[in-house]
Enzyme design. Sequence first.
Site, short mmCIF file in Angstrom:
data_model
loop_
_atom_site.label_atom_id
_atom_site.label_comp_id
_atom_site.label_asym_id
_atom_site.label_seq_id
_atom_site.Cartn_x
_atom_site.Cartn_y
_atom_site.Cartn_z
N GLU A 95 0.83 -1.25 0.03
CA GLU A 95 0.28 -0.08 0.06
C GLU A 95 0.78 1.50 -0.04
O GLU A 95 0.38 1.90 -0.52
CB GLU A 95 -0.97 0.24 1.51
CG GLU A 95 -2.38 -1.01 1.30
CD GLU A 95 -2.59 -1.88 2.41
OE1 GLU A 95 -2.03 -1.11 3.12
OE2 GLU A 95 -3.38 -3.05 1.99
N GLY A 169 -6.32 -8.63 1.79
CA GLY A 169 -7.59 -7.61 1.61
C GLY A 169 -8.91 -8.24 0.79
O GLY A 169 -9.90 -7.88 0.85
C1 PEP Z 1 -1.88 -6.61 4.75
O1 PEP Z 1 -2.21 -5.41 4.47
O2 PEP Z 1 -0.23 -7.08 5.43
C2 PEP Z 1 -2.68 -7.96 4.75
C3 PEP Z 1 -1.86 -8.83 4.69
O3 PEP Z 1 -3.86 -7.42 4.79
P1 PEP Z 1 -4.83 -8.99 5.05
O4 PEP Z 1 -4.47 -9.60 6.41
O5 PEP Z 1 -5.77 -8.17 5.06
O6 PEP Z 1 -5.24 -9.29 3.43
#
Ligand code: PEP
Length: 249
Positions: A95, A169
């Site tokens: 991100e 996600g």
């Molecule tokens: C992350 O953003 O590092 C992540 C693993 O998110 P999620 O567990 O929600 O997939």
Amino acid sequence: MRRKLAAGNWKMNGTSANLAQIEALKDAHVGALSEILIAPPTSLLHRASVVAENGPVALAAQDCHKGESGAHTGDVSADMLKDAGATYVILGHSERRADHDEHDEDVRAKARGALKAGLRVIICMGEELEEREADNTLDIIAGQLAGSIPDDIDGENLVVAYEPIWAIGTGKVPSVAQITEVHDFIRARLEHRFGLKIARAVRLLYGGSVKASNATEIFAIENVDGALVGGASLKAEDFSPIITALDKS
Ligand code: PEP
């Protein structure tokens, strides 16, 4: 022996009320075998460290500036994060790479600053769906490893998180064979570059839609030393069974 690590990344979520989640984890995991880490937003870091004091939960920051101090409005240095209670910093999350146009060389510079300040670094990497479908995953990982990880690591101060972007996600998780292939590859590349002793000390986390229902299967993979968890780390009732699964692995 590498100590297993369950790291929760709250991202841009959480205000004072959420500190109760850290309190709950602290109470539920006294004597945990695994290291437990929460990366709250920077605004909560100091208060989270006070709540977590003398318990099994340590604190991570989600990013840092590469420099020690200076005219960088809005940025926070590794020294400042350490002063606020962090012992780790997550760097190069997909991100940040996408939202802030961070490249491997930026991640490497931040990692050098963080290591110099005495923080441990969790360096994230992973491929896009199109890259996996084009069978380019290992090339992408090789490039990110070479570009993002600085030379001055001692093994224990580095954690690598393999996070396929298409799994973050989304509820989609790579197969056990796919995770195994990438984690074995990362370990081998680290050994090639840093030697066996350092490579064996680096913890490798899997990240991407880890939940209580898939944690046991993922943690059974030999080169998986824990998880970086987003959504399922926000509530202690969701994160706790993941920590317990890691303790049992
Ligand atoms: C992350 O953003 O590092 C992540 C693993 O998110 P999620 O567990 O929600 O997939």
